[in-house]
Design a protein around this motif. Structure first.
Motif, PDB file in Angstrom:
ATOM      1  N   LEU A 296       0.846  -1.196   0.000  1.00 56.82           N
ATOM      2  CA  LEU A 296       0.000   0.000   0.000  1.00 56.82           C
ATOM      3  C   LEU A 296       0.881   1.246   0.000  1.00 56.82           C
ATOM      4  O   LEU A 296       1.996   1.226   0.529  1.00 56.82           O
ATOM      5  CB  LEU A 296      -0.909   0.008   1.235  1.00 56.82           C
ATOM      6  CG  LEU A 296      -1.911  -1.147   1.342  1.00 56.82           C
ATOM      7  CD1 LEU A 296      -2.670  -1.055   2.669  1.00 56.82           C
ATOM      8  CD2 LEU A 296      -2.875  -1.131   0.170  1.00 56.82           C
ATOM      9  N   ASP A 297       0.354   2.280  -0.571  1.00 58.98           N
ATOM     10  CA  ASP A 297       1.098   3.528  -0.614  1.00 58.98           C
ATOM     11  C   ASP A 297       0.875   4.258   0.713  1.00 58.98           C
ATOM     12  O   ASP A 297      -0.208   4.799   0.944  1.00 58.98           O
ATOM     13  CB  ASP A 297       0.577   4.347  -1.809  1.00 58.98           C
ATOM     14  CG  ASP A 297       1.400   5.590  -2.020  1.00 58.98           C
ATOM     15  OD1 ASP A 297       2.427   5.757  -1.323  1.00 58.98           O
ATOM     16  OD2 ASP A 297       1.005   6.411  -2.877  1.00 58.98           O
ATOM     17  N   GLU A 298       1.881   4.230   1.579  1.00 59.08           N
ATOM     18  CA  GLU A 298       1.782   4.810   2.924  1.00 59.08           C
ATOM     19  C   GLU A 298       0.535   4.324   3.660  1.00 59.08           C
ATOM     20  O   GLU A 298      -0.146   5.090   4.351  1.00 59.08           O
ATOM     21  CB  GLU A 298       1.810   6.346   2.851  1.00 59.08           C
ATOM     22  CG  GLU A 298       3.152   6.828   2.304  1.00 59.08           C
ATOM     23  CD  GLU A 298       3.349   8.326   2.406  1.00 59.08           C
ATOM     24  OE1 GLU A 298       2.408   9.020   2.826  1.00 59.08           O
ATOM     25  OE2 GLU A 298       4.441   8.771   2.074  1.00 59.08           O
TER      26      GLU A 298
ATOM     27  N   ARG B  17      -2.301   3.450   2.550  1.00 58.05           N
ATOM     28  CA  ARG B  17      -3.631   3.849   2.047  1.00 58.05           C
ATOM     29  C   ARG B  17      -4.074   3.002   0.854  1.00 58.05           C
ATOM     30  O   ARG B  17      -3.248   2.591   0.036  1.00 58.05           O
ATOM     31  CB  ARG B  17      -3.604   5.323   1.648  1.00 58.05           C
ATOM     32  CG  ARG B  17      -3.297   6.186   2.852  1.00 58.05           C
ATOM     33  CD  ARG B  17      -3.590   7.645   2.649  1.00 58.05           C
ATOM     34  NE  ARG B  17      -3.402   8.331   3.928  1.00 58.05           N
ATOM     35  CZ  ARG B  17      -2.219   8.760   4.364  1.00 58.05           C
ATOM     36  NH1 ARG B  17      -1.132   8.621   3.629  1.00 58.05           N
ATOM     37  NH2 ARG B  17      -2.126   9.336   5.544  1.00 58.05           N
ATOM     38  N   ALA B  18      -5.399   2.811   0.794  1.00 53.77           N
ATOM     39  CA  ALA B  18      -5.971   2.036  -0.319  1.00 53.77           C
ATOM     40  C   ALA B  18      -5.822   2.809  -1.622  1.00 53.77           C
ATOM     41  O   ALA B  18      -5.763   4.043  -1.628  1.00 53.77           O
ATOM     42  CB  ALA B  18      -7.449   1.762  -0.051  1.00 53.77           C
ATOM     43  N   ARG B  19      -5.788   2.048  -2.692  1.00 57.18           N
ATOM     44  CA  ARG B  19      -5.724   2.706  -4.014  1.00 57.18           C
ATOM     45  C   ARG B  19      -7.005   3.461  -4.317  1.00 57.18           C
ATOM     46  O   ARG B  19      -8.060   3.165  -3.761  1.00 57.18           O
ATOM     47  CB  ARG B  19      -5.481   1.658  -5.089  1.00 57.18           C
ATOM     48  CG  ARG B  19      -4.041   1.207  -5.120  1.00 57.18           C
ATOM     49  CD  ARG B  19      -3.851   0.151  -6.194  1.00 57.18           C
ATOM     50  NE  ARG B  19      -2.434  -0.105  -6.395  1.00 57.18           N
ATOM     51  CZ  ARG B  19      -1.676  -0.761  -5.526  1.00 57.18           C
ATOM     52  NH1 ARG B  19      -2.188  -1.209  -4.404  1.00 57.18           N
ATOM     53  NH2 ARG B  19      -0.395  -0.963  -5.777  1.00 57.18           N
TER      54      ARG B  19
END
Ligand SMILES: Cc1ncc(COP(=O)(O)O)c(C=O)c1O
Length: 447
Positions: free
Chosen positions: A121-123, A125-127
């Motif tokens: 995940l990016d930091e 967080r969900a896409r």
């Protein structure tokens, strides 16, 4: 005696059936209401009894009416959707062999896979919309599995489990009211799914090698699709062998464009090889689904569908137009779980354990004079004379099994027993219990 006031009209079978259907739709004819006898309606309309019988047959096939002959033909009652799949509650202290579930102790610990998915995940967080789609790596993994079993895998879609894939493949081509050939007995989830899509099942009897080709041939002209389970058939454990597959393919060759959807839901825990229609290069419309529910756990809701190009394109289109996609968080979890070096050993252990438990139970039954065929999977079908009484009798002895009503169309009564968690000691006790509750020569058919 007529209970209804509605005037049925028409001079041909199709018109008469439409007239009844319109009355049901407008509620002029209500659930449970009795239609005139074939003879009475034929006289009233000035048509032959064969015409009315044909109209009633059409209505029965469309699931709008039930019954025939002396008992009369009645408008079908409203059934709550999905009642078959809902397993009855099991009281504490009763051994639950009714659920159809895999053994939780044979499922992998998913925490490492979830951690691997979280790390993507990016930091944390969900896409966002527009940032997620099918994982190329997961597609490649499923493609490799299909190709290893000689199934073409040029057009794959990640779906939300086997049932989601089957429903999407069917509705890619079929319309409400269409008829679908299914195994009888049949997995209750498939019957629910057909109900939910307004499709109608036509039963095809099975033996230990799956659908019977001559029975499929009988309904072939009337159906718009076929759903079949090449192995780990639920509830019987039937599995196709090469000879049966080829015999079914020979029948299906009479209608090369007919959609055939195969449910290879248990591929990763199967201890028998795949023999499937999808291995043929001569079929026009086909799809086969696989799922991670049995090997990794049902709550993952991830599977894959391989299909001919048009079917796959339509499935993808409707998926994009409805759910959008299968969550990449789940896809990454599955990918990590499947890629875990320990999984190969775990799956082999699960396969062996399920096979051992199943065969121990079949052997124990046989020692008690009850002979059952079951070559794959985690469920077994035990024919009985009266399934409600038989299930009740076993319940009073501490065993919860499923009455066969949820699974059968024309098949005589039976019990579905899930063997996934049944230890050899329990197998012996249950087999003795089954033999014990068997009223003299009546409760069990052992043919
Ligand atoms: C024959 C069959 N197909 C499909 C399923 C459900 O698969 P999924 O959870 O992937 O929808 C089951 C579950 O028991 C099954 O027995």
């Amino acid at each position: 005696m007529l209970e209804q006031n509605y005037q049925i009209s028409g001079s041909g079978a199709k018109d008469i059936a439409s007239s009844v259907e319109a009355a049901i739709a407008s509620r002029a004819l209500g659930p449970g209401e009795r239609l005139p006898s074939v003879r009475a309606l034929a006289a009233q309309l000035g048509v032959s009894t064969a015409t009315v019988a044909d109209a009633y047959r059409r209505l029965r096939e469309r699931g709008l009416v039930t019954g025939s002959g002396r008992g009369g033909t009645r408008v079908r009652g409203q059934r709550p959707r999905s009642w078959r799949r809902t397993a009855p509650e099991v009281a504490e202290g009763v051994r639950n062999l009714a659920s159809g579930n895999p053994d939780p102790s044979l499922l992998p610990d998913l925490r490492p896979a979830l951690a691997a998915a979280a790390a993507q995940l990016d930091e944390g967080r969900a896409r966002l919309y527009g940032q997620a789609e099918s994982s190329g790596q997961l597609l490649a993994r499923f493609a490799q599995g299909f190709r290893a079993d000689s199934v073409p895998a040029d057009d794959l879609v990640i779906v939300g489990g086997a049932l989601d894939g089957i429903a999407r493949a069917l509705t890619a081509h079929l319309r409400p009211g269409d008829l679908v050939a299914v195994e009888d007995p049949c997995y209750c989830g498939i019957l629910d799914l057909l109900d939910g899509c307004d499709l109608r099942p036509l039963p095809v009897a099975v033996d230990r090698r799956g659908m019977l080709p001559n029975r499929l041939e009988r309904v072939l002209d009337r159906v718009q699709g076929v759903v079949l389970t090449p192995r780990l058939h639920n509830p019987t454990g039937a599995a196709l062998d090469a000879e049966r597959r080829d015999a079914l393919l020979a029948i299906l060759a009479l209608r090369p464009e007919l959609l055939v959807v195969e449910d290879d839901h248990g591929s990763l825990i199967a201890d028998v090889p795949l023999h499937a229609m999808a291995q043929s290069r001569n079929r026009g419309r086909w799809a086969i689904v696989r799922s991670t529910s049995k090997p990794l756990g049902p709550d993952l809701r991830v599977g894959a569908l391989s299909a001919d190009r048009l079917t796959a394109a339509r499935v993808l289109e409707t998926q994009q137009a409805t759910a959008g996609w299968v969550s990449l968080m789940l896809q990454h979890t599955v990918l990590a779980a499947l890629g875990d070096p320990g999984l190969v050993g775990l799956l082999a252990h699960a396969r062996d354990t399920y096979a051992r438990r199943r065969t121990a139970f079949v052997a124990a039954l046989s020692e008690h004079g009850v002979h059952v065929d079951c070559d794959s999977g985690i469920n077994l079908w035990l024919p009985v004379e009266d399934e409600t009484t038989a299930a009740q009798n076993l319940l009073t002895r501490g065993w919860a099994v499923r009455s066969g009503t949820a699974f059968r169309l024309e098949t005589p009564p039976g019990l579905r027993i899930t063997t996934a968690t049944l230890s050899p000691g329990e197998a012996e006790a249950l087999a003795a219990g089954i033999a014990g509750v068997r009223p003299p020569a009546r409760m069990l058919r052992t043919a």
